[in-house]
Design a protein around this motif. Structure first.
Motif, PDB file in Angstrom:
ATOM      1  N   LYS A  51       0.837  -1.194   0.000  1.00  0.00           N
ATOM      2  CA  LYS A  51       0.000   0.000   0.000  1.00  0.00           C
ATOM      3  C   LYS A  51       0.878   1.253   0.000  1.00  0.00           C
ATOM      4  O   LYS A  51       1.413   1.662   1.026  1.00  0.00           O
ATOM      5  CB  LYS A  51      -0.921  -0.006   1.218  1.00  0.00           C
ATOM      6  CG  LYS A  51      -1.905  -1.173   1.210  1.00  0.00           C
ATOM      7  CD  LYS A  51      -2.852  -1.107   2.393  1.00  0.00           C
ATOM      8  CE  LYS A  51      -3.848  -2.267   2.337  1.00  0.00           C
ATOM      9  NZ  LYS A  51      -4.802  -2.233   3.468  1.00  0.00           N
ATOM     10  N   ASN A  52       1.032   1.835  -1.161  1.00  0.00           N
ATOM     11  CA  ASN A  52       1.828   3.055  -1.308  1.00  0.00           C
ATOM     12  C   ASN A  52       0.862   4.210  -1.592  1.00  0.00           C
ATOM     13  O   ASN A  52       0.451   4.437  -2.723  1.00  0.00           O
ATOM     14  CB  ASN A  52       2.832   2.894  -2.455  1.00  0.00           C
ATOM     15  CG  ASN A  52       3.840   4.033  -2.492  1.00  0.00           C
ATOM     16  OD1 ASN A  52       3.614   5.108  -1.936  1.00  0.00           O
ATOM     17  ND2 ASN A  52       4.968   3.779  -3.143  1.00  0.00           N
ATOM     18  N   GLN A  53       0.489   4.901  -0.529  1.00  0.00           N
ATOM     19  CA  GLN A  53      -0.504   5.950  -0.680  1.00  0.00           C
ATOM     20  C   GLN A  53      -0.014   7.086  -1.571  1.00  0.00           C
ATOM     21  O   GLN A  53      -0.797   7.710  -2.278  1.00  0.00           O
ATOM     22  CB  GLN A  53      -0.876   6.496   0.706  1.00  0.00           C
ATOM     23  CG  GLN A  53      -1.485   5.461   1.633  1.00  0.00           C
ATOM     24  CD  GLN A  53      -2.867   5.040   1.177  1.00  0.00           C
ATOM     25  OE1 GLN A  53      -3.480   5.703   0.355  1.00  0.00           O
ATOM     26  NE2 GLN A  53      -3.337   3.923   1.698  1.00  0.00           N
ATOM     27  N   GLU A  54       1.297   7.361  -1.552  1.00  0.00           N
ATOM     28  CA  GLU A  54       1.801   8.467  -2.358  1.00  0.00           C
ATOM     29  C   GLU A  54       1.755   8.123  -3.834  1.00  0.00           C
ATOM     30  O   GLU A  54       1.508   8.976  -4.674  1.00  0.00           O
ATOM     31  CB  GLU A  54       3.224   8.809  -1.931  1.00  0.00           C
ATOM     32  CG  GLU A  54       3.322   9.329  -0.501  1.00  0.00           C
ATOM     33  CD  GLU A  54       4.745   9.672  -0.138  1.00  0.00           C
ATOM     34  OE1 GLU A  54       5.635   9.435  -0.986  1.00  0.00           O
ATOM     35  OE2 GLU A  54       4.964  10.178   0.979  1.00  0.00           O
ATOM     36  N   LEU A 104      -5.743   5.786  -4.560  1.00  0.00           N
ATOM     37  CA  LEU A 104      -7.064   5.199  -4.786  1.00  0.00           C
ATOM     38  C   LEU A 104      -7.040   3.675  -4.764  1.00  0.00           C
ATOM     39  O   LEU A 104      -8.095   3.054  -4.793  1.00  0.00           O
ATOM     40  CB  LEU A 104      -7.613   5.679  -6.136  1.00  0.00           C
ATOM     41  CG  LEU A 104      -7.898   7.172  -6.259  1.00  0.00           C
ATOM     42  CD1 LEU A 104      -8.502   7.475  -7.615  1.00  0.00           C
ATOM     43  CD2 LEU A 104      -8.804   7.644  -5.149  1.00  0.00           C
ATOM     44  N   ARG A 105      -5.880   3.081  -4.731  1.00  0.00           N
ATOM     45  CA  ARG A 105      -5.785   1.623  -4.832  1.00  0.00           C
ATOM     46  C   ARG A 105      -5.393   1.025  -3.483  1.00  0.00           C
ATOM     47  O   ARG A 105      -4.214   0.883  -3.171  1.00  0.00           O
ATOM     48  CB  ARG A 105      -4.756   1.234  -5.899  1.00  0.00           C
ATOM     49  CG  ARG A 105      -5.119   1.705  -7.294  1.00  0.00           C
ATOM     50  CD  ARG A 105      -6.403   1.066  -7.762  1.00  0.00           C
ATOM     51  NE  ARG A 105      -6.761   1.491  -9.103  1.00  0.00           N
ATOM     52  CZ  ARG A 105      -7.837   1.068  -9.745  1.00  0.00           C
ATOM     53  NH1 ARG A 105      -8.648   0.208  -9.177  1.00  0.00           N
ATOM     54  NH2 ARG A 105      -8.107   1.506 -10.962  1.00  0.00           N
ATOM     55  N   ASN A 106      -6.405   0.695  -2.669  1.00  0.00           N
ATOM     56  CA  ASN A 106      -6.151   0.120  -1.358  1.00  0.00           C
ATOM     57  C   ASN A 106      -6.638  -1.325  -1.252  1.00  0.00           C
ATOM     58  O   ASN A 106      -6.055  -2.128  -0.542  1.00  0.00           O
ATOM     59  CB  ASN A 106      -6.841   0.958  -0.268  1.00  0.00           C
ATOM     60  CG  ASN A 106      -6.246   2.355  -0.169  1.00  0.00           C
ATOM     61  OD1 ASN A 106      -5.038   2.515  -0.313  1.00  0.00           O
ATOM     62  ND2 ASN A 106      -7.088   3.347   0.067  1.00  0.00           N
ATOM     63  N   ALA A 107      -7.742  -1.651  -1.906  1.00  0.00           N
ATOM     64  CA  ALA A 107      -8.344  -2.989  -1.798  1.00  0.00           C
ATOM     65  C   ALA A 107      -7.444  -4.040  -2.443  1.00  0.00           C
ATOM     66  O   ALA A 107      -6.774  -3.775  -3.452  1.00  0.00           O
ATOM     67  CB  ALA A 107      -9.716  -3.013  -2.447  1.00  0.00           C
ATOM     68  N   ASP A 108      -7.415  -5.218  -1.843  1.00  0.00           N
ATOM     69  CA  ASP A 108      -6.578  -6.312  -2.362  1.00  0.00           C
ATOM     70  C   ASP A 108      -7.310  -7.643  -2.158  1.00  0.00           C
ATOM     71  O   ASP A 108      -6.851  -8.521  -1.421  1.00  0.00           O
ATOM     72  CB  ASP A 108      -5.220  -6.317  -1.660  1.00  0.00           C
ATOM     73  CG  ASP A 108      -4.246  -7.300  -2.294  1.00  0.00           C
ATOM     74  OD1 ASP A 108      -4.447  -7.657  -3.472  1.00  0.00           O
ATOM     75  OD2 ASP A 108      -3.300  -7.728  -1.608  1.00  0.00           O
ATOM     76  N   ASN A 109      -8.452  -7.793  -2.772  1.00  0.00           N
ATOM     77  CA  ASN A 109      -9.220  -9.035  -2.672  1.00  0.00           C
ATOM     78  C   ASN A 109      -8.647 -10.094  -3.609  1.00  0.00           C
ATOM     79  O   ASN A 109      -8.258  -9.787  -4.737  1.00  0.00           O
ATOM     80  CB  ASN A 109     -10.692  -8.783  -3.022  1.00  0.00           C
ATOM     81  CG  ASN A 109     -11.380  -7.871  -2.016  1.00  0.00           C
ATOM     82  OD1 ASN A 109     -11.679  -8.279  -0.913  1.00  0.00           O
ATOM     83  ND2 ASN A 109     -11.604  -6.619  -2.411  1.00  0.00           N
ATOM     84  N   GLY A 123     -10.086  -7.959  -9.611  1.00  0.00           N
ATOM     85  CA  GLY A 123      -9.824  -6.550  -9.884  1.00  0.00           C
ATOM     86  C   GLY A 123     -11.092  -5.725  -9.913  1.00  0.00           C
ATOM     87  O   GLY A 123     -11.113  -4.573  -9.450  1.00  0.00           O
ATOM     88  N   PHE A 124     -12.160  -6.317 -10.441  1.00  0.00           N
ATOM     89  CA  PHE A 124     -13.450  -5.626 -10.478  1.00  0.00           C
ATOM     90  C   PHE A 124     -13.968  -5.378  -9.054  1.00  0.00           C
ATOM     91  O   PHE A 124     -14.455  -4.297  -8.723  1.00  0.00           O
ATOM     92  CB  PHE A 124     -14.436  -6.455 -11.288  1.00  0.00           C
ATOM     93  CG  PHE A 124     -15.718  -5.732 -11.597  1.00  0.00           C
ATOM     94  CD1 PHE A 124     -15.721  -4.409 -11.971  1.00  0.00           C
ATOM     95  CD2 PHE A 124     -16.933  -6.393 -11.517  1.00  0.00           C
ATOM     96  CE1 PHE A 124     -16.900  -3.740 -12.263  1.00  0.00           C
ATOM     97  CE2 PHE A 124     -18.118  -5.733 -11.803  1.00  0.00           C
ATOM     98  CZ  PHE A 124     -18.098  -4.405 -12.178  1.00  0.00           C
ATOM     99  N   VAL A 125     -13.854  -6.375  -8.194  1.00  0.00           N
ATOM    100  CA  VAL A 125     -14.277  -6.231  -6.798  1.00  0.00           C
ATOM    101  C   VAL A 125     -13.425  -5.183  -6.091  1.00  0.00           C
ATOM    102  O   VAL A 125     -13.939  -4.368  -5.305  1.00  0.00           O
ATOM    103  CB  VAL A 125     -14.201  -7.584  -6.066  1.00  0.00           C
ATOM    104  CG1 VAL A 125     -14.494  -7.416  -4.584  1.00  0.00           C
ATOM    105  CG2 VAL A 125     -15.180  -8.575  -6.669  1.00  0.00           C
ATOM    106  N   ASN A 126     -12.133  -5.178  -6.364  1.00  0.00           N
ATOM    107  CA  ASN A 126     -11.256  -4.177  -5.748  1.00  0.00           C
ATOM    108  C   ASN A 126     -11.659  -2.766  -6.161  1.00  0.00           C
ATOM    109  O   ASN A 126     -11.666  -1.837  -5.334  1.00  0.00           O
ATOM    110  CB  ASN A 126      -9.806  -4.438  -6.141  1.00  0.00           C
ATOM    111  CG  ASN A 126      -9.249  -5.701  -5.502  1.00  0.00           C
ATOM    112  OD1 ASN A 126      -9.738  -6.145  -4.473  1.00  0.00           O
ATOM    113  ND2 ASN A 126      -8.222  -6.273  -6.120  1.00  0.00           N
ATOM    114  N   ASP A 127     -11.989  -2.572  -7.420  1.00  0.00           N
ATOM    115  CA  ASP A 127     -12.403  -1.248  -7.892  1.00  0.00           C
ATOM    116  C   ASP A 127     -13.694  -0.798  -7.212  1.00  0.00           C
ATOM    117  O   ASP A 127     -13.830   0.358  -6.807  1.00  0.00           O
ATOM    118  CB  ASP A 127     -12.593  -1.263  -9.405  1.00  0.00           C
ATOM    119  CG  ASP A 127     -11.270  -1.350 -10.145  1.00  0.00           C
ATOM    120  OD1 ASP A 127     -10.220  -1.117  -9.509  1.00  0.00           O
ATOM    121  OD2 ASP A 127     -11.273  -1.663 -11.349  1.00  0.00           O
ATOM    122  N   LEU A 128     -14.645  -1.717  -7.093  1.00  0.00           N
ATOM    123  CA  LEU A 128     -15.902  -1.362  -6.439  1.00  0.00           C
ATOM    124  C   LEU A 128     -15.687  -0.997  -4.981  1.00  0.00           C
ATOM    125  O   LEU A 128     -16.361  -0.114  -4.439  1.00  0.00           O
ATOM    126  CB  LEU A 128     -16.885  -2.531  -6.543  1.00  0.00           C
ATOM    127  CG  LEU A 128     -17.456  -2.827  -7.929  1.00  0.00           C
ATOM    128  CD1 LEU A 128     -18.347  -4.060  -7.886  1.00  0.00           C
ATOM    129  CD2 LEU A 128     -18.249  -1.634  -8.451  1.00  0.00           C
TER     130      LEU A 128
END
Length: 467
Positions: free
Chosen positions: A45-48, A52-57, A255-260
């Protein structure tokens, strides 16, 4: 077999077997719904870099397990039957196969589908003196084939882990040929050339009744007591054709679930915010539904905006649908989606099973050879006669059928074909012998009732000769 010969045998065959084990482990992992997507390292998790990309299902799909179980149920819910030519011989063979026979067939099918072949082992139990059989995991078997065109099984090197009485972990190597079995072991982690020693694990009772532990014993099977059951004619498993497609499906869906999940969080972009800190911003937004912005006028773009993710929903839906279709086409199975069935006729249902029947036919051809060799060996050691040395194998498929349509066809066939054939093919008949016997008794009872209601003319009146 001398110790040095055993070491050379292990050195020759184990490297190739290691590659085989990797393939088997992958197939069995997919069979248990442990796909590659679960093995990837956790997402950093690199917030910088990308806030927007935090989910990792990681969501696996068990398509391989579904297709293997589908084939096993289609072919072995009603396991193959063997006719040796006489009722007594068939009865003895059925008693030997026992209640576990149907499960054994399904286990062989699953092993062959995952590892490209399954193995049956036949032995004589030292306690009861009875012959027994069981499925051996494919990963434990290293076959030694002959070099001729018939590819006969000359021996089997069985490898497995064991723990000694002292609690020491061992790698055990058993070599079986047509006369005897020899066992050797090496401590786990040691090399074969340095630590291989005889493994005294077999109990042998001498003429005086004393039991001794030995590493070698002779069996009375008369051939190598292991029987291979191949998956198809090219020695491949069922996962080979569909693994890339399953990985794509798992990746796109996850990836779809992560985006949602990610778009549920709104990220505010503040330009020239006049407050002291972000806490003040959130309090003002909650309490007053307004925030303070320092705007210098003109072309100043001070304000508040949000970052969102645009999802290509239609493209992903189309990709998932296409990938799912390809999985069942390449895997030669039936998509269980209800819209594929409906109120289908017999012809339409038969078309749905066409690919599965092709795959099942390849396995049946190979399994017939394995069962033929196994049954002949069993009959020989148990002195069960085989008439004309011919074993008739009857294979039955289990599939979804339109019972109403088949029952109507059977009813309309009355008077066209023999009643025996109608009863045999009726969809409700499971035990033909019992159903045919009940049918004949019913017909005889009906004829008797009609005869009683309408006796032959003059049967109860005196005839001319009696007057």
């Amino acid at each position: 077999m001398e110790l040095d010969t055993m070491k050379n045998l292990i050195k020759k065959y184990m490297p190739g077997h290691s590659r085989f084990l990797v393939r088997v482990e992958t197939a069995e992992r997919y069979y248990r719904n442990k796909t590659d997507i679960l093995l990837k390292p956790p997402k950093e998790k690199n917030q910088e870099e990308n806030p927007l990309r935090n989910a990792d299902n990681r969501i696996p799909f068990n398509f391989h397990g579904l297709l293997v179980n589908q084939k096993a149920s289609y072919m072995f819910t009603a396991p193959p039957l063997f006719d040796l030519g006489t009722k007594q011989a068939n009865k003895e063979l059925t008693a030997f196969l026992g209640d576990k026979y149907a499960k054994t067939c399904k286990d062989l099918c699953a092993d062959a589908s995952n590892a490209s072949l399954g193995w049956l082992h036949l032995w004589k139990d030292k306690t009861s003196g009875q012959y027994k059989y069981a499925v051996v995991p494919p990963g434990e078997i290293v076959p030694v084939w002959s070099k001729n065109l018939e590819k006969e099984l000359k021996g089997v090197l069985r490898c497995y882990h064991d723990i000694s009485d002292e609690g020491e972990e061992l790698d055990v190597y058993e070599y079986w040929n047509d006369k005897e079995c020899q066992a050797y072991a090496v401590r786990a982690g040691d090399t074969v050339y340095d630590g291989l020693t005889p493994y005294y694990s077999f109990t042998v009772i001498d003429t005086a009744g004393n039991s001794n532990l030995v590493n070698k014993f002779e069996h009375d099977i008369g051939e190598v007591p292991f029987f291979p059951f191949f998956n198809n004619n090219i020695d491949t498993g069922d996962l080979d054709n569909i693994k890339p497609l399953i990985d794509v499906y798992c990746k796109v869906f996850s990836g779809f679930v992560n985006d949602l999940e990610d778009i549920q969080e709104v990220i505010f972009v503040l330009t020239n915010y006049g407050g002291a800190d972000l806490g003040q911003f959130l309090r003002e937004l909650k309490d007053y539904k307004a925030i303070q912005i320092e705007n210098e006028g003109g072309e100043d773009k001070s304000g508040v905006s949000t970052l969102t993710i645009e999802l290509p929903v239609e493209a992903r839906k189309e990709l998932l649908a296409t990938t799912r279709k390809c999985i069942f086409e390449q895997g030669q199975g039936i998509d269980p989606d209800p819209q594929n069935f409906g109120n289908s006729s017999g012809v339409a249902l038969g078309f749905l099973y066409s690919l599965l029947e092709l795959k099942a036919g390849l396995m049946e051809t190979e399994f017939k050879l394995g069962f033929g060799r196994f049954i002949r060996c069993v009959c020989r050691v148990m002195s069960i006669p085989i008439k004309d040395d011919t074993i008739i194998q009857t294979w039955t498929r289990t599939s979804v059928k339109n019972d109403l349509e088949e029952a109507q066809i059977a009813s309309q066939s009355k008077g066209v074909i023999a009643d025996e054939d109608i009863v045999r093919k009726h969809p409700w008949v499971e035990d033909f012998e019992r159903s045919w016997k009940a049918f004949k008794e019913q017909e005889e009872q009906g004829e008797k009732e009609i005869s009683d209601m309408f006796p032959p003319k003059g049967s109860d009146e005196p005839g001319e000769d009696d007057e």
